[in-house]
Design a protein around this motif. Structure first.
Motif, mmCIF file in Angstrom:
data_model
loop_
_atom_site.group_PDB
_atom_site.id
_atom_site.type_symbol
_atom_site.label_atom_id
_atom_site.label_comp_id
_atom_site.label_asym_id
_atom_site.label_seq_id
_atom_site.Cartn_x
_atom_site.Cartn_y
_atom_site.Cartn_z
ATOM 1 N N MET A 1 9.533 -16.027 11.961
ATOM 2 C CA MET A 1 8.685 -15.371 11.048
ATOM 3 C C MET A 1 7.378 -14.924 11.438
ATOM 4 O O MET A 1 6.918 -15.382 12.348
ATOM 5 C CB MET A 1 8.335 -16.526 9.959
ATOM 6 N N PRO A 2 7.076 -13.334 11.130
ATOM 7 C CA PRO A 2 6.322 -12.825 11.934
ATOM 8 C C PRO A 2 4.858 -13.353 11.346
ATOM 9 O O PRO A 2 4.718 -13.989 10.297
ATOM 10 C CB PRO A 2 6.321 -11.201 11.219
ATOM 11 N N GLU A 3 3.670 -13.207 12.208
ATOM 12 C CA GLU A 3 2.630 -13.556 11.872
ATOM 13 C C GLU A 3 1.635 -12.740 11.479
ATOM 14 O O GLU A 3 0.491 -13.074 10.769
ATOM 15 C CB GLU A 3 1.999 -14.127 13.412
ATOM 16 N N SER A 4 2.208 -11.312 11.359
ATOM 17 C CA SER A 4 1.324 -10.228 10.786
ATOM 18 C C SER A 4 2.449 -9.307 10.014
ATOM 19 O O SER A 4 3.446 -9.177 10.690
ATOM 20 C CB SER A 4 0.500 -9.678 11.803
ATOM 21 N N HIS A 5 1.924 -8.093 9.432
ATOM 22 C CA HIS A 5 2.736 -7.102 9.048
ATOM 23 C C HIS A 5 1.701 -6.165 8.774
ATOM 24 O O HIS A 5 0.641 -6.364 8.145
ATOM 25 C CB HIS A 5 3.230 -7.431 7.678
ATOM 26 N N ASP A 6 2.048 -4.914 9.499
ATOM 27 C CA ASP A 6 1.077 -3.767 9.159
ATOM 28 C C ASP A 6 1.613 -2.795 8.330
ATOM 29 O O ASP A 6 2.984 -2.405 8.449
ATOM 30 C CB ASP A 6 0.845 -3.040 10.629
ATOM 31 N N PHE A 7 0.752 -2.204 7.591
ATOM 32 C CA PHE A 7 1.286 -1.161 6.404
ATOM 33 C C PHE A 7 0.212 0.040 6.987
ATOM 34 O O PHE A 7 -0.984 0.070 6.932
ATOM 35 C CB PHE A 7 0.983 -1.655 5.100
ATOM 36 N N PHE A 8 1.076 1.193 7.382
ATOM 37 C CA PHE A 8 0.388 2.307 7.705
ATOM 38 C C PHE A 8 0.285 3.065 6.430
ATOM 39 O O PHE A 8 1.550 3.502 5.737
ATOM 40 C CB PHE A 8 1.149 3.075 8.705
ATOM 41 N N VAL A 9 -0.822 3.649 5.869
ATOM 42 C CA VAL A 9 -0.922 4.270 4.765
ATOM 43 C C VAL A 9 -1.637 5.863 4.800
ATOM 44 O O VAL A 9 -2.576 5.855 5.653
ATOM 45 C CB VAL A 9 -1.957 3.256 3.817
ATOM 46 N N ALA A 10 -1.285 6.567 4.085
ATOM 47 C CA ALA A 10 -1.784 8.197 3.859
ATOM 48 C C ALA A 10 -2.846 8.104 2.756
ATOM 49 O O ALA A 10 -2.481 8.737 1.924
ATOM 50 C CB ALA A 10 -0.841 8.939 3.841
ATOM 51 N N ALA A 11 -3.744 7.052 3.064
ATOM 52 C CA ALA A 11 -4.893 7.232 2.029
ATOM 53 C C ALA A 11 -6.173 6.466 2.817
ATOM 54 O O ALA A 11 -6.015 5.918 3.794
ATOM 55 C CB ALA A 11 -4.607 6.255 0.862
ATOM 56 N N ASP A 12 -7.315 6.930 2.076
ATOM 57 C CA ASP A 12 -8.369 6.330 2.662
ATOM 58 C C ASP A 12 -8.697 4.753 2.539
ATOM 59 O O ASP A 12 -7.904 4.054 1.735
ATOM 60 C CB ASP A 12 -9.703 6.744 1.952
ATOM 61 N N PRO A 13 -9.447 4.085 3.490
ATOM 62 C CA PRO A 13 -9.600 2.623 3.448
ATOM 63 C C PRO A 13 -9.781 1.911 2.114
ATOM 64 O O PRO A 13 -9.284 0.897 1.895
ATOM 65 C CB PRO A 13 -10.632 2.408 4.576
ATOM 66 N N GLU A 14 -10.869 2.465 1.469
ATOM 67 C CA GLU A 14 -11.147 2.142 0.375
ATOM 68 C C GLU A 14 -10.127 2.060 -1.017
ATOM 69 O O GLU A 14 -9.946 0.941 -1.350
ATOM 70 C CB GLU A 14 -12.557 2.637 -0.295
ATOM 71 N N SER A 15 -9.442 2.925 -0.922
ATOM 72 C CA SER A 15 -8.426 2.907 -2.065
ATOM 73 C C SER A 15 -7.195 1.998 -1.562
ATOM 74 O O SER A 15 -6.367 1.274 -2.529
ATOM 75 C CB SER A 15 -7.781 4.299 -2.145
ATOM 76 N N THR A 16 -7.087 1.823 -0.195
ATOM 77 C CA THR A 16 -5.890 1.168 0.208
ATOM 78 C C THR A 16 -6.317 -0.205 0.216
ATOM 79 O O THR A 16 -5.577 -1.179 -0.282
ATOM 80 C CB THR A 16 -5.736 1.553 1.718
ATOM 81 N N ARG A 17 -7.551 -0.784 0.207
ATOM 82 C CA ARG A 17 -7.925 -2.046 -0.080
ATOM 83 C C ARG A 17 -7.953 -2.597 -1.447
ATOM 84 O O ARG A 17 -7.541 -3.533 -1.719
ATOM 85 C CB ARG A 17 -9.471 -2.087 0.559
ATOM 86 N N ALA A 18 -8.300 -1.433 -2.318
ATOM 87 C CA ALA A 18 -8.186 -1.840 -3.768
ATOM 88 C C ALA A 18 -6.650 -1.994 -4.130
ATOM 89 O O ALA A 18 -6.364 -2.730 -4.952
ATOM 90 C CB ALA A 18 -8.858 -0.523 -4.287
ATOM 91 N N ARG A 19 -5.527 -1.186 -3.625
ATOM 92 C CA ARG A 19 -4.259 -1.294 -3.846
ATOM 93 C C ARG A 19 -3.791 -2.505 -3.397
ATOM 94 O O ARG A 19 -2.965 -3.398 -4.116
ATOM 95 C CB ARG A 19 -3.439 -0.203 -3.206
ATOM 96 N N VAL A 20 -4.313 -3.168 -2.169
ATOM 97 C CA VAL A 20 -3.759 -4.231 -1.558
ATOM 98 C C VAL A 20 -4.310 -5.325 -2.430
ATOM 99 O O VAL A 20 -3.637 -6.369 -2.647
ATOM 100 C CB VAL A 20 -4.078 -4.375 -0.066
ATOM 101 N N ARG A 21 -5.637 -5.417 -2.714
ATOM 102 C CA ARG A 21 -6.243 -6.585 -3.763
ATOM 103 C C ARG A 21 -5.451 -6.763 -5.040
ATOM 104 O O ARG A 21 -5.103 -7.618 -5.346
ATOM 105 C CB ARG A 21 -7.464 -5.982 -3.753
ATOM 106 N N ASP A 22 -5.210 -5.583 -5.637
ATOM 107 C CA ASP A 22 -4.225 -5.587 -6.806
ATOM 108 C C ASP A 22 -2.925 -6.325 -6.669
ATOM 109 O O ASP A 22 -2.305 -7.133 -7.481
ATOM 110 C CB ASP A 22 -4.108 -4.135 -7.384
#
Length: 127
Positions: A1-22
């Motif tokens: 089982m992986p210890e991490s997972h990276d999601f590469f996103v074509a959006a700014d960090p703040e909107s990405t953080r908000a979507r992940v939080r949601d």
């Protein structure tokens, strides 16, 4: 089982953080802001999990996940989901480990679905 997972996103960090939080809130996590823009997500009760261990269900079994949101040198936003501190084996043995693995996988799937549904996910890499 992986210890991490990276999601590469074509959006700014703040909107990405908000979507992940949601996405994590919809999975039942309480999400707090951490250092340097990180997110700290917890679900379940640590006390109850330590008391009854593997008898806790998926939503009451204590789980902690961390998310780092950063920008790569080439300007891409990355949300890195990490297993949080806390040892699943100490909180229910083999069943605790399985519950921790399942929680991580469910969170990764929820974040993936949120970012892909918004049309901003460019790559997803377990690590």
């Amino acid at each position: 089982m992986p210890e991490s997972h990276d999601f590469f996103v074509a959006a700014d960090p703040e909107s990405t953080r908000a979507r992940v939080r949601d996405a994590l809130v919809r999975e039942g996590y309480s999400v707090e802001d951490g250092d340097q823009g990180a997110l700290l997500a917890t679900r379940g009760s640590l006390g109850l999990t330590l008391l009854i261990g593997a008898l806790a269900n998926d939503r009451t079994f204590h789980t902690r996940l961390d998310v780092q949101v950063m920008v790569t040198p080439d300007g891409r936003t990355v949300a890195r989901l990490l297993r949080g501190s806390g040892k699943s084996a100490l909180k229910g043995g083999a069943i605790g480990i399985a519950r921790g693995n399942r929680a991580f996988e469910q969170a990764a799937n929820a974040i993936h679905a949120e970012l892909a549904g918004a049309g901003v996910l460019t790559d997803s890499v377990p690590g």
